[in-house]
Design an enzyme around this catalytic site. Structure first.
Site, PDB file in Angstrom:
ATOM      1  CG  ASP A  40      31.898   3.489  17.356  1.00 49.74           C
ATOM      2  OD1 ASP A  40      30.873   3.135  17.981  1.00 49.74           O
ATOM      3  OD2 ASP A  40      32.458   2.784  16.493  1.00 49.74           O
ATOM      4  CG  HIS A 243      21.950  32.710  25.626  1.00 47.85           C
ATOM      5  ND1 HIS A 243      20.989  32.083  26.392  1.00 47.85           N
ATOM      6  CD2 HIS A 243      22.686  33.456  26.486  1.00 47.85           C
ATOM      7  CE1 HIS A 243      21.139  32.447  27.658  1.00 47.85           C
ATOM      8  NE2 HIS A 243      22.166  33.277  27.745  1.00 47.85           N
ATOM      9  CG  ASP A 260      30.082  36.189  26.914  1.00 46.49           C
ATOM     10  OD1 ASP A 260      31.041  35.706  27.545  1.00 46.49           O
ATOM     11  OD2 ASP A 260      28.938  36.319  27.403  1.00 46.49           O
ATOM     12  CG  ASP A 271      31.601  34.658  31.708  1.00 42.25           C
ATOM     13  OD1 ASP A 271      31.581  35.005  30.521  1.00 42.25           O
ATOM     14  OD2 ASP A 271      30.563  34.557  32.415  1.00 42.25           O
ATOM     15  CG  HIS A 350      21.753  40.300  30.875  1.00 45.18           C
ATOM     16  ND1 HIS A 350      22.784  40.744  31.664  1.00 45.18           N
ATOM     17  CD2 HIS A 350      22.041  40.731  29.610  1.00 45.18           C
ATOM     18  CE1 HIS A 350      23.667  41.391  30.914  1.00 45.18           C
ATOM     19  NE2 HIS A 350      23.237  41.404  29.660  1.00 45.18           N
ATOM     20  CG  HIS A 354      27.228  34.469  36.285  1.00 47.15           C
ATOM     21  ND1 HIS A 354      28.406  33.785  36.222  1.00 47.15           N
ATOM     22  CD2 HIS A 354      27.126  35.124  35.086  1.00 47.15           C
ATOM     23  CE1 HIS A 354      28.978  33.996  35.048  1.00 47.15           C
ATOM     24  NE2 HIS A 354      28.232  34.821  34.336  1.00 47.15           N
ATOM     25  CG  HIS A 361      25.878  30.779  34.608  1.00 47.92           C
ATOM     26  ND1 HIS A 361      24.707  30.857  33.907  1.00 47.92           N
ATOM     27  CD2 HIS A 361      26.692  31.712  34.047  1.00 47.92           C
ATOM     28  CE1 HIS A 361      24.810  31.794  32.972  1.00 47.92           C
ATOM     29  NE2 HIS A 361      26.014  32.314  33.038  1.00 47.92           N
ATOM     30  CD  GLU A 384      27.524  38.517  32.690  1.00 45.26           C
ATOM     31  OE1 GLU A 384      27.277  38.402  31.481  1.00 45.26           O
ATOM     32  OE2 GLU A 384      27.756  37.541  33.429  1.00 45.26           O
ATOM     33  CE1 TYR A 388      23.650  42.586  25.091  1.00 42.22           C
ATOM     34  CE2 TYR A 388      22.199  43.145  26.927  1.00 42.22           C
ATOM     35  CZ  TYR A 388      23.382  42.621  26.455  1.00 42.22           C
ATOM     36  OH  TYR A 388      24.308  42.137  27.355  1.00 42.22           O
ATOM     37  NE  ARG A 405      27.413  39.637  27.775  1.00 45.60           N
ATOM     38  CZ  ARG A 405      26.717  39.205  26.734  1.00 45.60           C
ATOM     39  NH1 ARG A 405      25.580  39.803  26.418  1.00 45.60           N
ATOM     40  NH2 ARG A 405      27.129  38.197  25.989  1.00 45.60           N
ATOM     41  CD  GLU A 407      30.770  37.982  31.450  1.00 43.15           C
ATOM     42  OE1 GLU A 407      30.710  37.713  30.235  1.00 43.15           O
ATOM     43  OE2 GLU A 407      30.265  37.269  32.331  1.00 43.15           O
TER      44      GLU A 407
HETATM   45  N1  GLY Z   1      29.044  33.589  29.105  1.00 45.99           N
HETATM   46  C1  GLY Z   1      27.948  33.351  29.939  1.00 45.99           C
HETATM   47  C2  GLY Z   1      27.634  34.502  30.767  1.00 45.99           C
HETATM   48  O1  GLY Z   1      28.165  35.569  30.541  1.00 45.99           O
HETATM   49  O2  GLY Z   1      26.913  34.414  31.704  1.00 45.99           O
HETATM   50 MN    MN Z   2      30.015  35.811  29.491  1.00 45.08          MN
HETATM   51 MN    MN Z   3      28.882  35.782  32.568  1.00 47.66          MN
END
Ligand code: GLY
Ligand code: MN
Ligand code: MN
Length: 438
Positions: A40, A243, A260, A271, A350, A354, A361, A384, A388, A405, A407
């Site tokens: 539920d 991720h 992150d 973010d 990457h 974004h 995103h 960002e 790695y 990273r 960002e």
């Molecule tokens: N936290 C998701 C990104 O950095 O795109």
């Molecule tokens: Mn992020």
């Molecule tokens: Mn991001």
């Protein structure tokens, strides 16, 4: 669900803007369904971003209908008041109060949607809705259009043209208005506080989830009850999994911690990524890599301004990273050769950012007519870059398992940019200072 109705002005303004973009026709924008988690229990309800952008109405079971053309109208379909259900689930506006509080021209019970739509669609040239977002809605709307067509002998025509309402909406949402920027600045402020808190808290021997708890506490205590996405709290080698959301490992002395995490405040995301030493002091190799990523980010932010292209920050970051990877003996040859061969992708796989807004995103095209679009005032993006380094024969051993990273959230202004998340410590000395004294 809050009982406080929002200031209606930004929402009525946006509906008017949508009507201008549509020129004529009828648009239908449903909010998101409630989603069962198990038995539920439901996932916490999150309205559809497009719907909320145009209404400020946070209840489930609602649809916005917008008419453009000679007689523009905004009509809400929503749940009726229900004294018994409200005892269990809480307050709901009902159509009458919703009309007044949210500035609609009219509102009706959601049960009347199909019947009213057949009426409202009659003689409209175009029908706008989120085509393909949900198969059930697709079938339902096309069936209703057929019902309008069945009235042909009475002289009523059905919309000939069916268009995706997300096309104009995505473009509108890409340019943040003053109301949105106020909220995004506040979201950024809460999230920078959370990163600072995590730095102060972290010690060797803790578990990643203990640090995650500090982040969530800081979000929640300022009214941001949810993160904008699942927080990544990744110690040591875990940072090399882009991720990683396990957040269960123990933090080791001598490792870095990559976080992150950003809160969602009043439907807007922040973010932020910061990477710092678990024990408060960067090791020599960690510092070398960190300074390269930091320089790449600075180079990217420096070119995030009108009317450089969307891709300019990525290109700027790549050049700095490529030179850094050569200096670290991770890549061979000239910067041009590293960029050309894409050998940097072993360590940076990457892109550099974004769009950011109601969705982490966020919506908005990145290219126009197959060219990267120019950056313009009012756009918000993340910057960002990262690095790695997984264990590998072609990598110096002292660099193994370093994952970094950095960002930030960046608002493009008329002549440059504003880094919304500037307050989160970022340089080696700022980070070591916070971890030493606070
Ligand atoms: N936290 C998701 C990104 O950095 O795109
Ligand atoms: Mn992020
Ligand atoms: Mn991001």
């Amino acid at each position: 669900m809050t009982r406080t109705a929002p200031d209606t002005a930004p929402y009525t303004e946006r509906r008017k803007h949508l009507q201008d973009k549509m020129q004529r026709g009828i648009a239908l924008i449903p909010t998101a369904p409630e989603v069962a988690r198990n038995a539920d229990a439901h996932y916490d309800y999150r309205h559809d971003s497009h719907f909320y952008y145009l209404t400020g109405f946070a209840e489930p079971g609602a649809v916005l209908v917008v008419l453009a053309g000679e007689e523009p109208q905004s009509i809400l379909f929503c749940r009726e008041k229900d004294a018994e259900r409200e005892v269990w689930d809480g307050f709901r506006y009902g159509p009458d109060a919703a009309t007044v509080h949210f500035g609609f021209d009219a509102a009706y019970p959601i049960e009347q949607l199909d019947e009213k739509l057949v009426e409202l669609m009659g003689n409209q040239a175009a029908l706008f809705y989120p085509i393909g977002m949900d198969a059930v809605w697709d079938a339902r709307i096309l069936k209703l259009r057929e019902a309008v067509k069945a009235k042909a002998r009475t002289g009523i025509r059905a919309p000939n043209e069916v268009r995706d309402v997300r096309e104009p909406l995505n473009e509108m949402r890409l340019f943040k208005d003053a109301h949105e920027l106020d909220i995004m600045r506040n979201a950024a402020k809460i999230s920078t506080g959370a990163h600072r808190r995590a730095m102060r808290f972290t010690r060797p021997g803790q578990y990643e989830y203990e640090v995650e708890a500090e982040l969530l506490h800081e979000f929640c205590r300022y009214g941001a009850r949810h993160p904008a996405y699942t927080s990544i709290v990744a110690g040591g080698a875990n940072a090399c999994t882009l991720h990683y959301v396990g957040n269960k490992a123990r933090l080791s002395d001598g490792d870095l911690l990559l976080i992150d995490a950003g809160c969602e405040l009043e439907s807007y995301a922040s973010d932020i990524t910061r990477t710092f030493p678990v024990n408060g002091r960067f090791g020599a190799a960690q510092k070398d890599v960190y300074e390269i990523v930091l320089a790449a980010q600075a180079a990217a932010i420096a070119v995030a301004k009108p009317v450089n292209s969307w891709n300019a920050p990525h290109e700027a970051a790549l050049r700095v990273l490529a030179q850094g990877f050569i200096d670290l003996k991770l890549c061979k040859g000239s910067v041009e050769a590293v960029l050309e061969s894409e050998s940097y992708k072993q360590f940076y796989m990457h892109r550099t950012g974004h769009w950011l807004g109601m969705d982490v995103h966020d919506v908005g095209e990145y290219k126009i007519d197959s060219n990267w679009r120019p950056l313009q005032s009012g756009m918000v993006l993340t910057v960002e870059p990262g690095c790695y380094i997984r264990p590998s024969d072609n990598v110096p051993r002292e660099l193994w398992n370093i994952g970094i990273r950095i960002e930030d959230d960046v608002l493009i202004t008329s002549n440059g940019n504003e880094v919304l998340t500037q307050a989160a410590p970022k340089t080696v000395s700022e980070i070591e200072e916070v971890m030493r004294h606070e």
